[in-house]
Design a protein around this motif. Structure first.
Motif, mmCIF file in Angstrom:
data_model
loop_
_atom_site.group_PDB
_atom_site.id
_atom_site.type_symbol
_atom_site.label_atom_id
_atom_site.label_comp_id
_atom_site.label_asym_id
_atom_site.label_seq_id
_atom_site.Cartn_x
_atom_site.Cartn_y
_atom_site.Cartn_z
ATOM 1 N N THR A 110 0.824 -1.208 0.000
ATOM 2 C CA THR A 110 0.000 0.000 0.000
ATOM 3 C C THR A 110 0.861 1.262 0.000
ATOM 4 O O THR A 110 0.335 2.358 -0.214
ATOM 5 N N ARG A 111 2.150 1.112 0.237
ATOM 6 C CA ARG A 111 3.070 2.262 0.234
ATOM 7 C C ARG A 111 3.512 2.528 -1.202
ATOM 8 O O ARG A 111 4.487 1.956 -1.682
ATOM 9 N N TRP A 112 2.767 3.403 -1.863
ATOM 10 C CA TRP A 112 2.967 3.607 -3.291
ATOM 11 C C TRP A 112 3.910 4.755 -3.625
ATOM 12 O O TRP A 112 4.337 4.890 -4.772
ATOM 13 N N ARG A 113 4.282 5.576 -2.653
ATOM 14 C CA ARG A 113 5.168 6.720 -2.922
ATOM 15 C C ARG A 113 6.625 6.258 -2.993
ATOM 16 O O ARG A 113 7.441 6.574 -2.132
ATOM 17 N N ARG A 114 6.945 5.534 -4.044
ATOM 18 C CA ARG A 114 8.273 4.956 -4.183
ATOM 19 C C ARG A 114 9.299 5.950 -4.695
ATOM 20 O O ARG A 114 10.508 5.733 -4.576
ATOM 21 N N ASN A 143 7.470 7.353 -11.994
ATOM 22 C CA ASN A 143 6.930 8.290 -11.008
ATOM 23 C C ASN A 143 5.818 7.613 -10.213
ATOM 24 O O ASN A 143 4.640 7.780 -10.504
ATOM 25 N N ASN A 144 6.220 6.822 -9.225
ATOM 26 C CA ASN A 144 5.266 6.193 -8.297
ATOM 27 C C ASN A 144 4.291 5.229 -8.963
ATOM 28 O O ASN A 144 3.168 5.031 -8.477
ATOM 29 N N LEU A 169 13.273 2.003 -7.193
ATOM 30 C CA LEU A 169 13.234 3.077 -6.214
ATOM 31 C C LEU A 169 12.426 2.573 -5.026
ATOM 32 O O LEU A 169 11.442 1.860 -5.206
ATOM 33 N N ALA A 170 12.856 2.939 -3.815
ATOM 34 C CA ALA A 170 12.134 2.495 -2.614
ATOM 35 C C ALA A 170 12.224 3.581 -1.551
ATOM 36 O O ALA A 170 12.766 3.374 -0.465
ATOM 37 N N GLU A 171 11.676 4.741 -1.869
ATOM 38 C CA GLU A 171 11.691 5.868 -0.952
ATOM 39 C C GLU A 171 10.451 5.853 -0.050
ATOM 40 O O GLU A 171 9.544 5.044 -0.229
ATOM 41 N N ASN A 172 10.442 6.754 0.935
ATOM 42 C CA ASN A 172 9.278 6.980 1.798
ATOM 43 C C ASN A 172 8.796 5.708 2.495
ATOM 44 O O ASN A 172 7.600 5.450 2.608
#
Length: 233
Positions: A110-114, A143-144, A169-172
């Motif tokens: 559910t954490r989509w802000r990658r 972009n996400n 990418l695996a941010e936030n």
């Protein structure tokens, strides 16, 4: 080829314009922009493909409403083509109670802000007949977009990966290690129709201008590429 593009809240102006450019690069390609209020009752059967571009899938879903979602589902079920890019890819999935449910896929988290940036992707052997015989990895703007996995619907055929992410990418606080080798682009069927999704943004990546036109042709059935049953490349 006649293509309907959703044009309203939830889709960026730049994304819509990039898809329009992709359509008109196809000889005979014609675009009609469909505002949210019309998506529920417009006769989609006159189009070869319906496109939902990047933005916010949840906002797209809210704005077309239940009537709009059912109109798109029925259009694809009866043989129409669907192309979803980033938000449009999320919208196609079967893993959300607000989505279209035309691709048997859910997201791994559910954490989509990658994050945003350029990632490496690679065309699968099966994908080469759709996207071209491109060897090795190449960069694509991300972009996400969704990181998908097989869904659990018994009524929708499994999707087929046609290109895979090779970096991530695996941010936030999004989970690391789940994006590499997941689908960058995938295809599936829903009823008699074809569904193509792209997690990243080839439509505005320099050098990848031909990818979305190929996807449009495939979704419209104007090719010989066979949709495969299964989730492995």
């Amino acid at each position: 080829m006649k293509v309907a593009i959703y044009d309203g809240e939830g889709s960026s102006k730049a994304g819509v314009e990039a898809v329009m450019k992709a359509v008109t690069s196809i000889p005979g390609g014609d675009v009609v922009l469909i505002p949210p209020a019309q998506m529920g009752d417009v006769d989609l059967s006159v189009f070869d493909v319906v496109v939902f571009s990047g933005g916010s899938a949840r906002v797209q879903a809210k704005n077309i409403g239940e009537l709009g979602k059912e109109n798109v589902r029925e259009y694809v079920r009866q043989g129409g083509g669907y192309v979803g890019i980033c938000a449009g890819a999320y919208l196609s999935c079967s893993g959300f109670d607000w989505s279209l449910g035309i691709l048997n896929a859910s997201t791994v988290s559910t954490r989509w802000r990658r994050g945003s940036g350029y990632l490496e992707q690679e065309v699968t052997p099966l994908g080469q007949s759709l996207l071209g015989e491109v060897k090795g990895t190449f960069k694509v703007r991300y972009n996400n977009g969704p990181v998908i996995q097989p869904g659990s619907s018994p009524h929708i055929p499994a999707y087929t990966s046609v290109a895979l992410f090779r970096t991530e990418l695996a941010e936030n606080d999004s989970p690391a290690g789940v994006m590499v080798n997941s689908p960058a682009q995938a295809v599936g069927t829903f009823g008699l129709g074809r569904v193509f999704i792209s997690s990243p943004h080839p439509e505005n990546t320099p050098g990848l201008e031909n990818l979305i036109p190929r996807a449009l042709l495939w979704a419209a059935g104007q090719d010989q590429y066979p949709a495969r049953q299964g989730n492995t490349p």
